[in-house]
Design a protein around this motif. Structure first.
Motif, short mmCIF file in Angstrom:
data_model
loop_
_atom_site.label_atom_id
_atom_site.label_comp_id
_atom_site.label_asym_id
_atom_site.label_seq_id
_atom_site.Cartn_x
_atom_site.Cartn_y
_atom_site.Cartn_z
N GLU A 99 32.53 113.51 60.52
CA GLU A 99 33.30 113.12 59.78
C GLU A 99 32.93 114.57 58.12
OE1 GLU A 99 36.44 110.06 57.52
OE2 GLU A 99 35.08 108.91 58.41
N LEU A 100 32.25 114.59 57.45
CA LEU A 100 32.33 115.09 56.23
C LEU A 100 32.11 115.91 56.42
CD1 LEU A 100 29.57 112.89 54.89
CD2 LEU A 100 31.61 113.59 54.07
N LYS A 101 31.30 116.53 57.92
CA LYS A 101 31.67 118.14 58.41
C LYS A 101 32.81 118.79 58.87
CE LYS A 101 26.60 118.89 60.04
NZ LYS A 101 25.40 119.12 61.32
N ARG A 105 23.99 111.69 45.74
CA ARG A 105 24.14 112.53 46.31
C ARG A 105 26.34 112.09 46.58
NH1 ARG A 105 20.89 116.91 46.00
NH2 ARG A 105 19.36 117.04 46.59
N ALA A 106 25.60 111.05 47.35
CA ALA A 106 27.36 111.01 47.71
C ALA A 106 28.01 109.86 46.36
CB ALA A 106 27.00 109.78 48.97
N SER A 107 27.45 109.71 45.54
CA SER A 107 27.64 109.16 44.18
C SER A 107 28.52 110.13 43.70
CB SER A 107 26.61 108.29 43.69
OG SER A 107 27.57 107.88 41.56
N THR A 108 27.67 111.61 43.68
CA THR A 108 28.08 112.33 42.36
C THR A 108 29.33 113.01 42.91
OG1 THR A 108 25.58 112.81 41.69
CG2 THR A 108 27.53 115.35 42.10
N LEU A 109 29.33 113.09 44.54
CA LEU A 109 30.41 113.86 45.75
C LEU A 109 32.14 113.19 45.25
CD1 LEU A 109 32.32 115.86 47.26
CD2 LEU A 109 31.16 114.00 48.79
N GLU A 110 31.51 111.64 45.41
CA GLU A 110 32.89 110.82 44.51
C GLU A 110 33.11 110.18 42.72
OE1 GLU A 110 33.74 105.72 43.98
OE2 GLU A 110 31.83 106.36 44.07
N THR A 111 32.39 111.23 42.06
CA THR A 111 32.50 111.22 40.70
C THR A 111 33.82 112.34 40.69
OG1 THR A 111 30.94 110.28 40.21
CG2 THR A 111 31.90 111.43 38.20
N LEU A 112 33.14 113.62 41.68
CA LEU A 112 33.70 114.85 41.29
C LEU A 112 35.00 114.65 41.62
CD1 LEU A 112 30.70 117.66 41.84
CD2 LEU A 112 31.99 116.95 39.35
N ALA A 170 25.84 119.38 49.63
CA ALA A 170 24.01 118.68 49.79
C ALA A 170 24.18 117.35 49.99
CB ALA A 170 24.75 118.47 48.11
N LEU A 171 25.55 116.98 50.07
CA LEU A 171 25.68 115.39 50.40
C LEU A 171 25.36 115.27 52.32
CD1 LEU A 171 26.02 112.73 50.67
CD2 LEU A 171 28.70 112.78 50.32
N ILE A 172 26.30 116.92 52.69
CA ILE A 172 25.90 116.60 54.59
C ILE A 172 24.15 117.81 54.82
CG2 ILE A 172 26.40 118.47 55.95
CD1 ILE A 172 28.90 118.71 54.97
N ALA A 173 23.69 118.59 53.61
CA ALA A 173 22.15 118.84 53.96
C ALA A 173 21.37 117.49 53.94
CB ALA A 173 22.00 120.05 52.82
N GLU A 174 21.33 116.74 53.09
CA GLU A 174 20.52 114.94 52.93
C GLU A 174 20.58 113.94 53.73
OE1 GLU A 174 17.89 113.05 51.00
OE2 GLU A 174 18.38 115.26 50.51
N GLN A 193 38.41 114.94 39.77
CA GLN A 193 39.09 116.53 40.15
C GLN A 193 38.52 117.70 39.53
OE1 GLN A 193 43.48 116.05 40.04
NE2 GLN A 193 43.78 114.17 41.49
N ALA A 194 37.23 117.83 39.69
CA ALA A 194 36.50 118.81 39.23
C ALA A 194 36.83 120.16 40.01
CB ALA A 194 34.56 118.59 38.71
N ASP A 195 36.20 121.30 39.83
CA ASP A 195 36.30 122.66 40.44
C ASP A 195 35.96 122.11 41.67
OD1 ASP A 195 33.73 124.72 40.16
OD2 ASP A 195 33.91 122.53 38.72
N GLY A 196 36.55 123.35 42.48
CA GLY A 196 36.61 123.00 44.05
C GLY A 196 35.14 123.47 44.50
N ALA A 197 35.28 124.38 43.90
CA ALA A 197 33.77 124.98 43.67
C ALA A 197 32.35 123.94 43.77
CB ALA A 197 32.88 126.05 43.34
N SER A 198 32.85 123.34 42.75
CA SER A 198 31.75 122.12 42.19
C SER A 198 31.89 121.36 43.75
CB SER A 198 31.59 121.19 40.91
OG SER A 198 31.50 122.62 39.95
N MET A 199 33.52 120.50 43.99
CA MET A 199 33.67 119.61 45.46
C MET A 199 32.65 120.61 46.36
SD MET A 199 36.32 117.79 44.18
CE MET A 199 37.83 119.53 43.15
N ARG A 200 32.90 121.25 46.87
CA ARG A 200 32.70 121.45 48.16
C ARG A 200 30.76 122.05 48.13
NH1 ARG A 200 35.46 122.39 51.71
NH2 ARG A 200 37.93 123.00 51.49
N ALA A 201 29.78 121.99 46.83
CA ALA A 201 28.83 122.05 46.32
C ALA A 201 28.50 120.84 46.60
CB ALA A 201 28.88 122.53 45.20
#
Length: 95
Positions: A23-25, A62-69, A85-89, A73-81
Motif C-alpha cells: 500500500e505504501l509503495k 520512521r512512521a511517526s516522522t511521516l505521520e508528523t510531516l 525511508a519508511l518503505i526502505a525500513e 503539511q510539510a513540504d512535499g520533498a520532506s514527506m516523500r523522503a
C-alpha cells in the motif's frame, strides 16, 4: 526454555506489514500530492504504534516522522523522503 508469548502476534504484525508495504509503495508511485492524505496518515499512525509495541523501533520512528510531516503539511520533498525511508525500513525488516 520459555517461549515468547508475543511471537505469534509479532509474526502477524510482520505479515500485515508486508501488505501495508504494498500500500505504501502504491501511494509513493501516485502523482497526487501527499499533504492531507488521510489514508496515509492513518496508515503511518497505525504502523508507528504497532511497530513500537512489537519491538520494531526503527519502523515506529520512521512512521511517526511521516505521520508528523503529513499532519503538519510539510513540504512535499520532506514527506516523500520520509515515505521512502519508511518503505526502505520495512523492506529491510522483512528481508
Amino acid at each position: 526454555m520459555p517461549t515468547d508469548p508475543f511471537a505469534p502476534l509479532r509474526q502477524r504484525f510482520l505479515t500485515r506489514c508486508a501488505d501495508q508495504l504494498a500500500e505504501l509503495k502504491a501511494i509513493a508511485h501516485q502523482a497526487t500530492p501527499l499533504p492531507g492524505n488521510d489514508p496515509l496518515i492513518r496508515l503511518a499512525h497505525s504502523l508507528a504504534g504497532a511497530a513500537g509495541t512489537f519491538g520494531f523501533a526503527e519502523i515506529s520512528a520512521r512512521a511517526s516522522t511521516l505521520e508528523t510531516l503529513l499532519i503538519e503539511q510539510a513540504d512535499g520533498a520532506s514527506m516523500r523522503a520520509a515515505l521512502d525511508a519508511l518503505i526502505a525500513e520495512i523492506e529491510r525488516t522483512l528481508a
